[in-house]
Motif scaffolding. Structure first.
Motif, short mmCIF file in Angstrom:
data_model
loop_
_atom_site.label_atom_id
_atom_site.label_comp_id
_atom_site.label_asym_id
_atom_site.label_seq_id
_atom_site.Cartn_x
_atom_site.Cartn_y
_atom_site.Cartn_z
N ILE A 43 0.85 -1.19 0.00
CA ILE A 43 0.00 0.00 0.00
C ILE A 43 0.89 1.24 0.00
O ILE A 43 1.75 1.38 0.87
CB ILE A 43 -0.89 0.03 1.26
CG1 ILE A 43 -1.76 -1.22 1.34
CG2 ILE A 43 -1.75 1.28 1.29
CD1 ILE A 43 -2.45 -1.40 2.67
N LEU A 45 1.84 4.89 0.94
CA LEU A 45 1.48 5.80 2.04
C LEU A 45 2.15 7.14 1.82
O LEU A 45 3.07 7.26 1.00
CB LEU A 45 1.92 5.21 3.39
CG LEU A 45 1.28 3.90 3.83
CD1 LEU A 45 1.90 3.42 5.13
CD2 LEU A 45 -0.22 4.06 4.01
N SER A 68 -2.80 6.97 4.23
CA SER A 68 -3.10 6.51 2.87
C SER A 68 -3.61 7.71 2.07
O SER A 68 -3.95 8.74 2.65
CB SER A 68 -4.17 5.41 2.92
OG SER A 68 -5.40 5.96 3.34
N HIS A 133 5.71 3.36 1.88
CA HIS A 133 4.90 2.22 1.48
C HIS A 133 4.83 1.22 2.62
O HIS A 133 5.72 1.16 3.46
CB HIS A 133 5.43 1.55 0.20
CG HIS A 133 6.81 1.00 0.34
ND1 HIS A 133 7.94 1.77 0.21
CD2 HIS A 133 7.25 -0.25 0.62
CE1 HIS A 133 9.02 1.01 0.39
NE2 HIS A 133 8.63 -0.22 0.65
#
Length: 182
Positions: A43, A45, A68, A133
């Protein structure tokens, strides 16, 4: 040599109850008992820099916090609405107050820009934040690292005599450091 076969008649059968905790995880093993592969979840960030901290302060975030993109978006939208910065004549624009000016505008733009479109405001905000991330492997705690994770490019090339081979291009050193947590 003769074999004797006996016939057994089953009159009743009861399936024993097994506690859910004793059952093997359905999705972790394949039919042959081998461990199934679960790819890591990655993900992107965004980290709050000291320049951007005033914008996020009202929402309880400080320098070094990671969010996020959807969290960043909601903080910015809440900031704009709380401070009544939506332009009354055109709701597609946001008025630039001193905090937005310091956080998002270049020195050369500070005297020229008084309003920004919503998408411009949000993209400028994401551009000013530091890239991070998060990598999560199945059954492990998430690992958060600075920087973007480099993509791995896999291409198929044709060699002499029509042989095909896979070419992998990546910054594997960084990817392996992230994967092993070192």
């Amino acid at each position: 040599m003769s074999h004797m076969h006996s016939i057994v008649s089953i009159r009743s059968f009861v399936v024993p109850e097994i506690a859910a905790s004793e059952l093997p995880a359905q999705d972790s093993k394949g039919a042959d008992g081998e461990q199934l592969y679960h790819p890591p979840e990655i993900i992107p960030l965004f980290g709050i820099s000291s320049k951007m901290a005033p914008l996020f302060q009202e929402s309880g975030y400080k320098k070094g916090s990671t969010l996020s993109s959807s969290e960043v978006r909601s903080v910015v939208i809440n900031y704009v609405k709380t401070n009544e910065l939506v332009d009354e004549t055109n709701k597609n624009f946001v008025k630039v107050n001193p905090i937005l000016c310091d956080c998002l505008l270049k020195k050369s733009e500070q005297d020229k820009i008084s309003k920004l479109k919503w998408d411009d405001l949000l993209s400028r905000c994401l551009d000013q934040l530091q890239p991070f991330h998060q990598v999560t492997f199945a059954g492990h705690e998430p690992i958060v690292r600075k920087g973007n994770i480099d993509p791995i490019n896999i291409t198929i090339a044709q060699r002499s005599s029509n042989k095909k081979c896979s070419l992998c291009e990546a910054s594997l050193e960084d990817s392996l450091k992230t994967a092993t947590g070192s």
